[in-house]
Write a protein that holds these residues in place. Structure first.
Motif, mmCIF file in Angstrom:
data_model
loop_
_atom_site.group_PDB
_atom_site.id
_atom_site.type_symbol
_atom_site.label_atom_id
_atom_site.label_comp_id
_atom_site.label_asym_id
_atom_site.label_seq_id
_atom_site.Cartn_x
_atom_site.Cartn_y
_atom_site.Cartn_z
ATOM 1 N N SER A 89 0.844 -1.196 0.000
ATOM 2 C CA SER A 89 0.000 0.000 0.000
ATOM 3 C C SER A 89 0.880 1.248 0.000
ATOM 4 O O SER A 89 2.011 1.246 0.499
ATOM 5 C CB SER A 89 -0.930 0.009 1.212
ATOM 6 N N ARG A 90 0.369 2.313 -0.587
ATOM 7 C CA ARG A 90 1.133 3.553 -0.734
ATOM 8 C C ARG A 90 1.696 4.039 0.593
ATOM 9 O O ARG A 90 2.884 4.326 0.711
ATOM 10 C CB ARG A 90 0.262 4.647 -1.354
ATOM 11 N N ASP A 91 0.847 4.161 1.597
ATOM 12 C CA ASP A 91 1.287 4.733 2.864
ATOM 13 C C ASP A 91 2.349 3.879 3.546
ATOM 14 O O ASP A 91 3.296 4.403 4.133
ATOM 15 C CB ASP A 91 0.101 4.965 3.800
ATOM 16 N N LEU A 133 -5.029 -3.489 -4.399
ATOM 17 C CA LEU A 133 -4.291 -2.248 -4.621
ATOM 18 C C LEU A 133 -4.824 -1.570 -5.872
ATOM 19 O O LEU A 133 -4.960 -2.180 -6.910
ATOM 20 C CB LEU A 133 -2.800 -2.538 -4.761
ATOM 21 N N ASN A 137 -2.899 3.918 -4.657
ATOM 22 C CA ASN A 137 -2.626 3.197 -3.411
ATOM 23 C C ASN A 137 -1.719 2.021 -3.747
ATOM 24 O O ASN A 137 -2.105 0.865 -3.611
ATOM 25 C CB ASN A 137 -3.911 2.710 -2.743
ATOM 26 N N ASP A 138 -0.527 2.349 -4.232
ATOM 27 C CA ASP A 138 0.373 1.315 -4.744
ATOM 28 C C ASP A 138 1.815 1.751 -4.544
ATOM 29 O O ASP A 138 2.082 2.901 -4.191
ATOM 30 C CB ASP A 138 0.078 1.065 -6.227
#
Length: 178
Positions: A89-91, A133, A137-138
């Motif tokens: 996930s991005r975060d 994903l 958000n990747d």
């Protein structure tokens, strides 16, 4: 000298990289980090002949305590590269970039794995996982965000251009020298 990989899974890439470091003959080590190193995977890794070149650390990859344990394993003056291949996930990837980017030696790489997710059609993405994903958000979004906040890193365009088929396009971030 040191390769750090978040996301050990079954340990195949950790052992492959340890084998390469063994061939180089410089006493290098691979530090594998995972939030859950299953007992049978740990056992298989520790029984492998290349385990002498592997350090396994269980914990959240970007947790302060885990990062401190990783840093404690790096000898002064060592060349360090990092491969991020855990939660995509991005975060989470961005938090890993922030935690491990400063450890990467100038001229070495922070590899953000599986940036291909940003380029796949929505209907081709894996649906059997706990989450899907989506674009934004990747790992690719995290790599871009990190480079935007940290000008010490850039996509290695030459390497990226050579890797015609890659699961990590624009994910080979080289720390600038000087």
């Amino acid at each position: 000298d040191i390769i750090i990989e978040s996301g050990v899974a079954r340990g195949g890439s950790v052992l492959m990289m340890a084998s390469l470091l063994e061939l180089m003959g410089n006493g290098g080590k691979v530090i594998g980090i995972d939030i859950d190193i299953r007992a049978h995977n740990r056992d298989a890794i520790e029984k492998h002949p290349m385990s002498k070149n592997v350090i396994l650390i269980e914990g959240g990859s970007s947790d302060a305590g885990t990062v401190a344990r990783v840093r404690a394993e790096i000898r002064e003056g060592a060349s360090v590269m990092v491969i991020l291949d855990s939660d995509h996930s991005r975060d989470h990837v961005l938090s890993e970039c922030r935690a491990y980017g400063p450890i990467v030696t100038p001229g070495c790489y922070l590899v953000v794995a599986d940036t291909i997710v940003a380029h796949l059609p929505k209907d081709s993405k894996a649906r059997s996982r706990s989450r899907t994903l989506e674009v934004g958000n990747d790992p690719a979004a995290a790599a871009l965000a990190y480079m935007n906040e940290n000008p010490d890193f850039e996509v290695d365009a030459v390497l990226d251009g050579k890797l015609i088929l890659s699961s990590s396009p624009a994910g080979y971030l080289r720390r600038k020298v000087g």
